[in-house]
Design a protein around this motif. Structure first.
Motif, PDB file in Angstrom:
ATOM      1  N   PRO A  91       0.832  -1.205   0.000  1.00 14.79           N
ATOM      2  CA  PRO A  91       0.000   0.000   0.000  1.00 14.79           C
ATOM      3  C   PRO A  91       0.866   1.255   0.000  1.00 14.79           C
ATOM      4  CG  PRO A  91       0.075  -0.953   2.192  1.00 14.79           C
ATOM      5  CD  PRO A  91       0.798  -1.912   1.294  1.00 14.79           C
ATOM      6  N   TYR A  92       0.470   2.227  -0.808  1.00 11.71           N
ATOM      7  CA  TYR A  92       1.129   3.532  -0.828  1.00 11.71           C
ATOM      8  C   TYR A  92       0.041   4.585  -1.027  1.00 11.71           C
ATOM      9  CZ  TYR A  92       4.188   7.434  -2.005  1.00 11.71           C
ATOM     10  OH  TYR A  92       4.844   8.655  -2.001  1.00 11.71           O
ATOM     11  N   HIS A  93      -0.286   5.311   0.031  1.00  9.67           N
ATOM     12  CA  HIS A  93      -1.360   6.295  -0.031  1.00  9.67           C
ATOM     13  C   HIS A  93      -1.010   7.458   0.893  1.00  9.67           C
ATOM     14  CE1 HIS A  93      -2.406   4.363   3.746  1.00  9.67           C
ATOM     15  NE2 HIS A  93      -2.549   3.203   3.106  1.00  9.67           N
ATOM     16  N   GLU A  94      -1.886   8.459   0.967  1.00 10.17           N
ATOM     17  CA  GLU A  94      -1.568   9.681   1.695  1.00 10.17           C
ATOM     18  C   GLU A  94      -1.294   9.455   3.179  1.00 10.17           C
ATOM     19  OE1 GLU A  94      -4.746  12.471   1.614  1.00 10.17           O
ATOM     20  OE2 GLU A  94      -6.311  10.970   1.923  1.00 10.17           O
ATOM     21  N   HIS A  95      -1.833   8.382   3.745  1.00  9.37           N
ATOM     22  CA  HIS A  95      -1.676   8.150   5.179  1.00  9.37           C
ATOM     23  C   HIS A  95      -0.355   7.465   5.540  1.00  9.37           C
ATOM     24  CE1 HIS A  95      -5.757   9.493   5.617  1.00  9.37           C
ATOM     25  NE2 HIS A  95      -6.205   8.539   4.816  1.00  9.37           N
ATOM     26  N   LYS A 119       5.289  13.020  -5.027  1.00 10.18           N
ATOM     27  CA  LYS A 119       6.401  13.132  -4.083  1.00 10.18           C
ATOM     28  C   LYS A 119       7.374  11.968  -4.245  1.00 10.18           C
ATOM     29  CE  LYS A 119       3.729  15.724  -0.656  1.00 10.18           C
ATOM     30  NZ  LYS A 119       3.220  15.740   0.736  1.00 10.18           N
ATOM     31  N   LEU A 120       6.829  10.810  -4.574  1.00 10.56           N
ATOM     32  CA  LEU A 120       7.683   9.646  -4.816  1.00 10.56           C
ATOM     33  C   LEU A 120       8.535   9.872  -6.060  1.00 10.56           C
ATOM     34  CD1 LEU A 120       8.362   6.697  -3.967  1.00 10.56           C
ATOM     35  CD2 LEU A 120       6.555   5.961  -5.531  1.00 10.56           C
ATOM     36  N   VAL A 121       7.921  10.374  -7.112  1.00 10.65           N
ATOM     37  CA  VAL A 121       8.658  10.637  -8.354  1.00 10.65           C
ATOM     38  C   VAL A 121       9.697  11.734  -8.127  1.00 10.65           C
ATOM     39  CG1 VAL A 121       8.438  11.498 -10.713  1.00 10.65           C
ATOM     40  CG2 VAL A 121       6.773   9.862  -9.822  1.00 10.65           C
ATOM     41  N   ARG A 122       9.302  12.794  -7.423  1.00 10.67           N
ATOM     42  CA  ARG A 122      10.236  13.897  -7.155  1.00 10.67           C
ATOM     43  C   ARG A 122      11.473  13.411  -6.410  1.00 10.67           C
ATOM     44  NH1 ARG A 122       7.678  18.585  -3.688  1.00 10.67           N
ATOM     45  NH2 ARG A 122       7.742  16.907  -2.127  1.00 10.67           N
ATOM     46  N   GLN A 123      11.251  12.544  -5.415  1.00 10.46           N
ATOM     47  CA  GLN A 123      12.380  12.040  -4.653  1.00 10.46           C
ATOM     48  C   GLN A 123      13.233  11.091  -5.482  1.00 10.46           C
ATOM     49  OE1 GLN A 123      13.179  13.183  -1.656  1.00 10.46           O
ATOM     50  NE2 GLN A 123      15.058  11.949  -1.727  1.00 10.46           N
ATOM     51  N   ALA A 124      12.583  10.289  -6.337  1.00 11.97           N
ATOM     52  CA  ALA A 124      13.334   9.386  -7.220  1.00 11.97           C
ATOM     53  C   ALA A 124      14.234  10.184  -8.156  1.00 11.97           C
ATOM     54  CB  ALA A 124      12.369   8.520  -8.019  1.00 11.97           C
ATOM     55  N   ILE A 125      13.720  11.290  -8.672  1.00 11.19           N
ATOM     56  CA  ILE A 125      14.527  12.150  -9.552  1.00 11.19           C
ATOM     57  C   ILE A 125      15.702  12.728  -8.773  1.00 11.19           C
ATOM     58  CG2 ILE A 125      14.523  14.320 -10.856  1.00 11.19           C
ATOM     59  CD1 ILE A 125      11.583  13.693 -11.564  1.00 11.19           C
ATOM     60  N   ALA A 126      15.446  13.187  -7.553  1.00  7.77           N
ATOM     61  CA  ALA A 126      16.496  13.773  -6.728  1.00  7.77           C
ATOM     62  C   ALA A 126      17.603  12.767  -6.429  1.00  7.77           C
ATOM     63  CB  ALA A 126      15.898  14.303  -5.423  1.00  7.77           C
ATOM     64  N   GLU A 127      17.239  11.476  -6.329  1.00  8.04           N
ATOM     65  CA  GLU A 127      18.221  10.438  -6.023  1.00  8.04           C
ATOM     66  C   GLU A 127      18.844   9.831  -7.275  1.00  8.04           C
ATOM     67  OE1 GLU A 127      16.703   7.567  -3.288  1.00  8.04           O
ATOM     68  OE2 GLU A 127      15.899   9.083  -1.906  1.00  8.04           O
ATOM     69  N   GLY A 128      18.470  10.352  -8.434  1.00 14.70           N
ATOM     70  CA  GLY A 128      19.070   9.877  -9.684  1.00 14.70           C
ATOM     71  C   GLY A 128      18.588   8.504 -10.112  1.00 14.70           C
ATOM     72  N   LEU A 129      17.408   8.091  -9.672  1.00 12.30           N
ATOM     73  CA  LEU A 129      16.876   6.781 -10.034  1.00 12.30           C
ATOM     74  C   LEU A 129      16.141   6.862 -11.376  1.00 12.30           C
ATOM     75  CD1 LEU A 129      15.487   5.781  -6.516  1.00 12.30           C
ATOM     76  CD2 LEU A 129      17.695   5.163  -7.547  1.00 12.30           C
ATOM     77  N   ARG A 130      16.091   5.750 -12.084  1.00 12.63           N
ATOM     78  CA  ARG A 130      15.450   5.717 -13.393  1.00 12.63           C
ATOM     79  C   ARG A 130      13.937   5.582 -13.232  1.00 12.63           C
ATOM     80  NH1 ARG A 130      14.787   1.206 -17.398  1.00 12.63           N
ATOM     81  NH2 ARG A 130      14.530   2.180 -19.446  1.00 12.63           N
ATOM     82  N   ILE A 131      13.186   6.445 -13.917  1.00 12.20           N
ATOM     83  CA  ILE A 131      11.735   6.384 -13.854  1.00 12.20           C
ATOM     84  C   ILE A 131      11.167   6.298 -15.270  1.00 12.20           C
ATOM     85  CG2 ILE A 131      11.576   7.640 -11.674  1.00 12.20           C
ATOM     86  CD1 ILE A 131      10.908  10.136 -13.251  1.00 12.20           C
ATOM     87  N   MET A 143       6.438   4.912   3.687  1.00 13.21           N
ATOM     88  CA  MET A 143       6.684   3.954   2.617  1.00 13.21           C
ATOM     89  C   MET A 143       7.640   4.465   1.545  1.00 13.21           C
ATOM     90  SD  MET A 143       5.130   1.180   3.293  1.00 13.21           S
ATOM     91  CE  MET A 143       5.297   0.415   1.670  1.00 13.21           C
ATOM     92  N   ARG A 144       7.719   5.783   1.393  1.00  8.35           N
ATOM     93  CA  ARG A 144       8.530   6.331   0.295  1.00  8.35           C
ATOM     94  C   ARG A 144       9.984   5.867   0.343  1.00  8.35           C
ATOM     95  NH1 ARG A 144       7.618  11.591   1.122  1.00  8.35           N
ATOM     96  NH2 ARG A 144       5.491  11.227   0.384  1.00  8.35           N
ATOM     97  N   PRO A 145      10.681   5.990   1.469  1.00 10.37           N
ATOM     98  CA  PRO A 145      12.081   5.523   1.491  1.00 10.37           C
ATOM     99  C   PRO A 145      12.215   4.019   1.281  1.00 10.37           C
ATOM    100  CG  PRO A 145      11.344   6.181   3.686  1.00 10.37           C
ATOM    101  CD  PRO A 145      10.300   6.643   2.742  1.00 10.37           C
TER     102      PRO A 145
END
Length: 273
Positions: free
Chosen positions: A49-53, A89-101, A58-60
């Motif tokens: 599960p990944y939701h606002e709550h 926010k998940l995508v933004r953090q993935a970009i910041a960490e240089g991960l492929r999306i 879960m993001r890290p």
């Protein structure tokens, strides 16, 4: 990020099915909802599960899996992820960490409603859900009134009639469409002006299903003169309050409610003296 059906379960791409079957884990809003889709297509990838709550927690964990070389899919209960959900926010953090999306496009309720509305589609703004409180909702609509584009909103069935009335008051009585149950058996798109649609749902009651409201861009300048405005307001003020008179005249002349309300206050003050 993988788009999923917004209603009709068959509305998923072949590429999406291939990738969902190959990933190490699928992050989703509600595991019960997503499980039905995956079972339909024989996919047994593990769900998280990944939701606002739980997003902060879960993001890290999800990004850690990607950093370790795993493939993680993000899906929403319906439609394109990141549209009115915490996925950005998940995508933004993935970009910041240089991960492929990657993005696998597909169904989207705002786009489907825009196409079905018959309203200008060369420039549009998706504004999500309006505030549930009338004062805040009208304030937000007033800010959007100058945007020269078709506007797209999500709305709840219970608030639909009042929201449409507020849109007519703050935006002017623009052409609009209310789309519900998109891609489902009882799909319906009702067209009319904001005032007409508001009165319809006020009388008919809240409709069933998920709702998207599409509102046309600002109307051309109305040729109503100051004398016309004053005449309409004077007649309305004879039997209505200032607020109700302003709303009635604004809708009738296609003018912004706040401008008409300001003039109504002036006329009412003059009459009182």
């Amino acid at each position: 990020m993988i788009a999923t059906p917004i209603g009709n379960i068959a509305d998923i791409t072949l590429r999406a099915l291939d990738i969902l079957a190959e990933v190490d884990v699928i992050a989703c809003e509600d595991t019960r909802v997503s499980a039905k889709l995956l079972q339909r297509h024989g996919i047994d990838a593990p769900l998280l599960p990944y939701h606002e709550h739980n997003a902060e927690r879960m993001r890290p964990l999800l990004l850690g899996r990607v950093a370790q070389g795993q493939a993680v899919a993000l899906i929403s209960d319906a439609g394109t992820p990141l549209v009115s959900d915490p996925g950005f926010k998940l995508v933004r953090q993935a970009i910041a960490e240089g991960l492929r999306i990657q993005m696998l496009p597909g169904a989207s309720a705002p786009i489907a409603a825009l196409v079905l509305s018959g309203l200008p589609s060369d420039r549009f703004l998706f504004a999500g859900f309006l505030d549930s409180k009338t004062i805040a909702r009208r304030r937000d609509l007033a800010e959007l009134s100058a945007v020269r584009a078709t506007l797209i909103f999500f709305e709840s069935a219970q608030r639909l009639a009042s929201s449409l009335a507020d849109m007519a008051a703050e935006l002017g009585d623009r052409p609009a469409a209310v789309a519900r149950e998109l891609t489902k058996l009882y799909e319906e798109v009702r067209h009319g002006t904001l005032g007409e649609l508001s009165r319809h749902y006020e009388q008919a009651g809240p409709p069933k299903g998920e709702i998207v409201v599409v509102v046309g861009p600002p109307l051309p300048a109305v040729a109503a003169s100051a004398e016309d405005l004053d005449a309409h307001l004077t007649a309305a003020l004879a039997h209505l309050s200032v607020r109700d008179a302003a709303s009635e005249v604004a809708e009738a002349l296609g003018l912004k409610r706040r401008d008409v309300y300001a003039r109504a206050l002036e006329l009412a003050g003059t009459a009182a003296r």
